[in-house]
Design a protein around this motif. Structure first.
Motif, PDB file in Angstrom:
ATOM      1  N   ALA A  85       0.734  -0.964  -0.095  1.00  0.00           N
ATOM      2  CA  ALA A  85       0.130  -0.124  -0.006  1.00  0.00           C
ATOM      3  C   ALA A  85       0.883   1.391  -0.028  1.00  0.00           C
ATOM      4  O   ALA A  85       0.598   2.290  -0.606  1.00  0.00           O
ATOM      5  CB  ALA A  85      -0.792  -0.025   1.221  1.00  0.00           C
ATOM      6  N   PHE A  86       1.977   1.235   0.680  1.00  0.00           N
ATOM      7  CA  PHE A  86       2.908   2.423   0.775  1.00  0.00           C
ATOM      8  C   PHE A  86       3.462   2.539  -0.595  1.00  0.00           C
ATOM      9  O   PHE A  86       3.460   3.818  -0.961  1.00  0.00           O
ATOM     10  CB  PHE A  86       3.963   2.101   1.689  1.00  0.00           C
ATOM     11  CG  PHE A  86       4.743   3.266   2.156  1.00  0.00           C
ATOM     12  CD1 PHE A  86       4.708   3.682   3.465  1.00  0.00           C
ATOM     13  CD2 PHE A  86       5.677   3.978   1.242  1.00  0.00           C
ATOM     14  CE1 PHE A  86       5.288   4.926   3.828  1.00  0.00           C
ATOM     15  CE2 PHE A  86       6.394   4.906   1.516  1.00  0.00           C
ATOM     16  CZ  PHE A  86       6.293   5.728   3.111  1.00  0.00           C
ATOM     17  N   ALA A  87       4.026   1.547  -1.209  1.00  0.00           N
ATOM     18  CA  ALA A  87       4.469   1.737  -2.710  1.00  0.00           C
ATOM     19  C   ALA A  87       3.444   2.120  -3.641  1.00  0.00           C
ATOM     20  O   ALA A  87       3.657   2.898  -4.517  1.00  0.00           O
ATOM     21  CB  ALA A  87       5.131   0.333  -3.082  1.00  0.00           C
ATOM     22  N   GLY A  88       2.196   1.532  -3.470  1.00  0.00           N
ATOM     23  CA  GLY A  88       1.309   1.696  -4.294  1.00  0.00           C
ATOM     24  C   GLY A  88       0.994   3.393  -4.389  1.00  0.00           C
ATOM     25  O   GLY A  88       0.386   3.881  -5.331  1.00  0.00           O
ATOM     26  N   GLN A  89       0.869   3.695  -3.293  1.00  0.00           N
ATOM     27  CA  GLN A  89       0.213   5.309  -3.094  1.00  0.00           C
ATOM     28  C   GLN A  89       1.226   6.188  -3.458  1.00  0.00           C
ATOM     29  O   GLN A  89       1.021   7.512  -3.650  1.00  0.00           O
ATOM     30  CB  GLN A  89      -0.245   5.699  -1.371  1.00  0.00           C
ATOM     31  CG  GLN A  89      -1.270   4.654  -1.011  1.00  0.00           C
ATOM     32  CD  GLN A  89      -1.702   4.824   0.354  1.00  0.00           C
ATOM     33  OE1 GLN A  89      -2.259   6.122   0.820  1.00  0.00           O
ATOM     34  NE2 GLN A  89      -1.572   4.109   1.451  1.00  0.00           N
ATOM     35  N   LEU A  90       2.539   5.731  -3.492  1.00  0.00           N
ATOM     36  CA  LEU A  90       3.547   6.643  -3.922  1.00  0.00           C
ATOM     37  C   LEU A  90       3.694   6.522  -5.561  1.00  0.00           C
ATOM     38  O   LEU A  90       4.344   7.238  -6.333  1.00  0.00           O
ATOM     39  CB  LEU A  90       4.878   6.419  -3.319  1.00  0.00           C
ATOM     40  CG  LEU A  90       5.012   6.875  -1.651  1.00  0.00           C
ATOM     41  CD1 LEU A  90       6.298   6.326  -1.346  1.00  0.00           C
ATOM     42  CD2 LEU A  90       4.408   8.098  -1.424  1.00  0.00           C
ATOM     43  N   THR A  91       3.177   5.559  -5.983  1.00  0.00           N
ATOM     44  CA  THR A  91       3.353   5.263  -7.380  1.00  0.00           C
ATOM     45  C   THR A  91       2.134   5.749  -8.447  1.00  0.00           C
ATOM     46  O   THR A  91       0.831   5.454  -7.919  1.00  0.00           O
ATOM     47  CB  THR A  91       3.516   3.628  -7.758  1.00  0.00           C
ATOM     48  OG1 THR A  91       4.477   3.192  -6.720  1.00  0.00           O
ATOM     49  CG2 THR A  91       3.658   3.220  -9.149  1.00  0.00           C
ATOM     50  N   GLU A  92       2.573   6.625  -9.233  1.00  0.00           N
ATOM     51  CA  GLU A  92       1.599   7.350 -10.210  1.00  0.00           C
ATOM     52  C   GLU A  92       1.682   6.821 -11.599  1.00  0.00           C
ATOM     53  O   GLU A  92       0.669   7.179 -12.501  1.00  0.00           O
ATOM     54  CB  GLU A  92       1.682   8.749 -10.041  1.00  0.00           C
ATOM     55  CG  GLU A  92       1.381   9.290  -8.553  1.00  0.00           C
ATOM     56  CD  GLU A  92       1.796  10.766  -8.439  1.00  0.00           C
ATOM     57  OE1 GLU A  92       1.947  11.504  -9.564  1.00  0.00           O
ATOM     58  OE2 GLU A  92       1.296  11.369  -7.425  1.00  0.00           O
ATOM     59  N   ASN A  93       2.582   6.165 -11.986  1.00  0.00           N
ATOM     60  CA  ASN A  93       2.754   5.648 -13.336  1.00  0.00           C
ATOM     61  C   ASN A  93       2.434   4.253 -13.644  1.00  0.00           C
ATOM     62  O   ASN A  93       2.125   3.778 -12.441  1.00  0.00           O
ATOM     63  CB  ASN A  93       4.355   5.984 -13.979  1.00  0.00           C
ATOM     64  CG  ASN A  93       4.752   7.367 -13.887  1.00  0.00           C
ATOM     65  OD1 ASN A  93       3.703   8.232 -14.029  1.00  0.00           O
ATOM     66  ND2 ASN A  93       5.894   7.652 -14.084  1.00  0.00           N
ATOM     67  N   GLU A  94       2.384   3.591 -14.775  1.00  0.00           N
ATOM     68  CA  GLU A  94       2.117   2.223 -15.056  1.00  0.00           C
ATOM     69  C   GLU A  94       3.129   1.629 -14.192  1.00  0.00           C
ATOM     70  O   GLU A  94       4.574   1.502 -14.167  1.00  0.00           O
ATOM     71  CB  GLU A  94       2.142   2.048 -16.339  1.00  0.00           C
ATOM     72  CG  GLU A  94       2.042   0.493 -16.779  1.00  0.00           C
ATOM     73  CD  GLU A  94       2.517   0.530 -18.259  1.00  0.00           C
ATOM     74  OE1 GLU A  94       2.170  -0.658 -18.798  1.00  0.00           O
ATOM     75  OE2 GLU A  94       2.909   1.389 -18.915  1.00  0.00           O
ATOM     76  N   ILE A  95       2.627   0.411 -13.618  1.00  0.00           N
ATOM     77  CA  ILE A  95       3.487  -0.593 -12.785  1.00  0.00           C
ATOM     78  C   ILE A  95       3.874  -1.514 -13.971  1.00  0.00           C
ATOM     79  O   ILE A  95       3.127  -2.304 -14.411  1.00  0.00           O
ATOM     80  CB  ILE A  95       2.838  -1.357 -11.589  1.00  0.00           C
ATOM     81  CG1 ILE A  95       2.512  -0.032 -10.793  1.00  0.00           C
ATOM     82  CG2 ILE A  95       3.774  -2.247 -11.286  1.00  0.00           C
ATOM     83  CD1 ILE A  95       1.657  -0.690  -9.406  1.00  0.00           C
ATOM     84  N   LEU A  96       5.190  -1.957 -14.112  1.00  0.00           N
ATOM     85  CA  LEU A  96       5.875  -2.800 -14.980  1.00  0.00           C
ATOM     86  C   LEU A  96       5.926  -4.247 -14.369  1.00  0.00           C
ATOM     87  O   LEU A  96       6.037  -5.351 -14.984  1.00  0.00           O
ATOM     88  CB  LEU A  96       7.001  -2.228 -15.756  1.00  0.00           C
ATOM     89  CG  LEU A  96       6.677  -1.087 -16.572  1.00  0.00           C
ATOM     90  CD1 LEU A  96       8.306  -0.545 -17.110  1.00  0.00           C
ATOM     91  CD2 LEU A  96       5.626  -1.092 -17.646  1.00  0.00           C
ATOM     92  N   ALA A  97       6.631  -4.028 -13.139  1.00  0.00           N
ATOM     93  CA  ALA A  97       7.161  -4.988 -12.400  1.00  0.00           C
ATOM     94  C   ALA A  97       7.166  -5.022 -10.807  1.00  0.00           C
ATOM     95  O   ALA A  97       7.347  -3.914 -10.469  1.00  0.00           O
ATOM     96  CB  ALA A  97       8.415  -5.510 -12.905  1.00  0.00           C
ATOM     97  N   VAL A  98       7.036  -5.888 -10.150  1.00  0.00           N
ATOM     98  CA  VAL A  98       7.135  -5.987  -8.687  1.00  0.00           C
ATOM     99  C   VAL A  98       7.979  -7.244  -8.401  1.00  0.00           C
ATOM    100  O   VAL A  98       7.885  -8.218  -8.548  1.00  0.00           O
ATOM    101  CB  VAL A  98       5.626  -6.251  -7.969  1.00  0.00           C
ATOM    102  CG1 VAL A  98       5.904  -6.272  -6.581  1.00  0.00           C
ATOM    103  CG2 VAL A  98       4.710  -5.250  -8.477  1.00  0.00           C
TER     104      VAL A  98
END
Length: 525
Positions: free
Chosen positions: A336-349
């Motif tokens: 959730a922390f990473a998701g809320q800081l991420t505004e662009n398309e997610i390519l990999a986790v």
């Protein structure tokens, strides 16, 4: 108190188990779909057999539903993709009727070999046709198993006791397991050409539908016999009839049909065919076992979080649930922390598990991290459907385990890659069971997760903390906790401010305008 609906007939012992475990239970069997739709939103769980259909519509109406438990193996009557999308766990009881089903397959094989049903009917009719019914021995014959999982393995064991040679086609059967069972692994075409008896023990999937087709039957040994106690639709019934009529096959025993209840079939009326009405699991012992098991599994999940025999979630034992719960919470919060800081398309986790975290249920932790990551952008995402959602969006997910290497007994790192950056977030669980944030973008810190937090990136220079504190005070935002971390003196710095209540967009905008501030964002957990 969680509430469960028993929608199909189960042993009364199941009701007792629910009540003893602290689960409220209603027994309402044989409900028409319209009636089920009216009441299903009252329940946290539903226990069924094969009669009640848990369709997409039912799942959509069941707003509280967390788990569906099938007393038996087959879940053809449950829309698993819809359940997964809704975050509903689907369980079955694959072992409660295993012995019963395996014994039925052996019984049908014996009945087929000695033409017992036809001989019985003839004798009851007052005839004495001793020379008409010339059977074959099982001793020394080759039994081909298509599917050698739990039930197939039991059939193999019983057949070995009858001194049969057993060969098995199963892509998931390891060489070690085959050796343990004393069976010979074989490819499908080889099995079809060699087996005197062929018994099916595989689920019905896109790959196995009509696995016994006209082409497959043509490859079978002349005079072979077929037994199906697995699923209807595995056998092309029209092709089977043709092979029996032509004499290519000597007989067939069928317990399951493509359409059930089978009031009509091309196989009916043929003395070469032994038919039973889906009796594979029909013994008193099996019915009691699956009812008890489904009640225990549903109760355990609703009360303790233990997950057993789930088809769309990793299994977690009751003991493991207590240990893994805080780590699941940590994984979800890091995501959730990473998701809320991420505004662009997610390519990999990429998720790293170290020390204690590496010894736990990795699949459950990864699903929790993905759920936390995606939920900030897709509110309907949950632990059950997160892997499916990630796959649909082309997100590459990888996991790594390693032994303890740092100062923490265990930790998890979630690293997210977008088209323009890679950001890592790491955390651990302290002895008090509370998740802690220990690293953001290679900057070490130590912070609790709180319902409302402000994340600030800034230059590490004098005056910043005072300005931030003053501005929050003037905005009537109360600071509950304040954590700082920096890469090096005078360089990149992070402030995590735990506040009482939502700070609001105006406060975040004001923080961004402060000297030395590079970015600010409100976070919720």
């Amino acid at each position: 108190m969680p509430k469960v609906l028993i929608a199909d007939k189960l042993s009364p012992a199941a009701v007792s188990i629910f009540k003893v475990r602290g689960v409220e239970v209603d027994v309402k069997t044989g409900l028409p779909k319209e009636e089920l739709l009216k009441i299903v939103d009252q329940y946290d769980g539903i226990a069924i057999r094969s009669a009640t259909k848990i369709t997409k519509d039912v799942i959509a109406a069941a707003k509280k539903l967390k788990v569906v438990g099938r007393a038996g193996i087959g879940v053809d009557n449950v829309d698993i993709p819809a359940a997964t999308a809704a975050g509903v766990i689907v369980m079955n009881t694959p072992f409660g009727n295993s012995i019963t089903t395996a014994e039925h397959a052996i019984s049908l094989m014996m009945a087929l070999a000695r033409e017992i049903p036809a001989a019985n009917a003839s004798t009851h009719a007052g005839k004495w046709e001793k020379n008409r019914f010339m059977g074959v021995e099982l001793y020394g014959k080759t039994l081909g198993l298509i599917g050698c999982g739990n039930i197939g393995g039991i059939v193999a064991d019983r057949a070995k006791g009858l001194k049969m040679h057993v060969i098995a086609y199963d892509p998931y059967l390891s060489a070690e397991r085959a050796a343990e069972l004393g069976v010979e692994k074989a490819e499908l075409d080889d099995l079809l050409s060699r087996a005197d008896f062929i018994s099916l023990h595989t689920p019905k999937t896109a790959e196995t539908k009509n696995i016994i087709s006209a082409a497959a039957i043509a490859k079978m040994k002349k005079g072979a016999r077929l037994i199906n106690c697995a699923r209807g639709g595995l056998v092309d019934e029209v092709a089977l009839k043709a092979a029996l009529d032509s004499g290519h096959l000597a007989g067939a025993a069928v317990d399951v049909f493509e359409t059930e209840p089978a009031k009509e079939s091309v196989l009916f009326g043929n003395e070469k065919v032994v038919c039973t009405p889906h009796l594979g699991a029909s013994t008193e012992e099996a019915q009691e076992n699956v009812a008890l098991q489904v009640a225990e599994q549903i109760s355990d999940y609703l009360i303790t979080g233990a997950i057993v025999n789930a088809l769309n979630m990793p299994s977690i034992t009751a003991q493991e649930a207590q240990l893994v719960k805080p780590w699941i919470s940590l994984a979800e919060k890091l995501g959730a922390f990473a998701g809320q800081l991420t505004e662009n398309e997610i390519l990999a986790v990429e998720i790293l598990y170290e020390g204690t975290a590496a010894t736990l249920n990795q699949r459950a932790l990864t699903q929790a991290a993905l759920a936390g990551l995606l939920k900030s952008h897709l509110p309907d995402v949950n632990m059950v459907n997160a892997p499916v959602v990630a796959k649909e969006r082309g997100i590459k997910v990888s996991e790594t385990r390693q032994d303890q290497r740092g100062i923490y007994e265990g930790y998890i790192q979630v690293k997210v890659t977008t088209p323009d950056m890679t950001r890592g977030i790491a955390g651990t669980v302290f002895s008090d069971g509370h998740p802690r944030l220990i690293q953001v973008k290679d900057i070490k810190l130590d912070a609790e997760f709180a319902p409302n937090m402000i994340y600030v990136t800034n230059e590490d220079k004098p005056g910043f903390i005072g300005r931030l504190g003053t501005m929050l005070g003037e905005s009537k935002v109360n600071i509950a906790n304040f954590t700082l971390g920096r890469s090096a003196p005078g360089e990149d710095s992070i402030a995590l401010v735990q506040v009482d209540g939502d700070p609001g967009d105006d406060v975040i905008a004001a923080i961004r305008k402060l000297p030395l501030v590079r970015g600010a964002k409100a976070l919720k957990f």
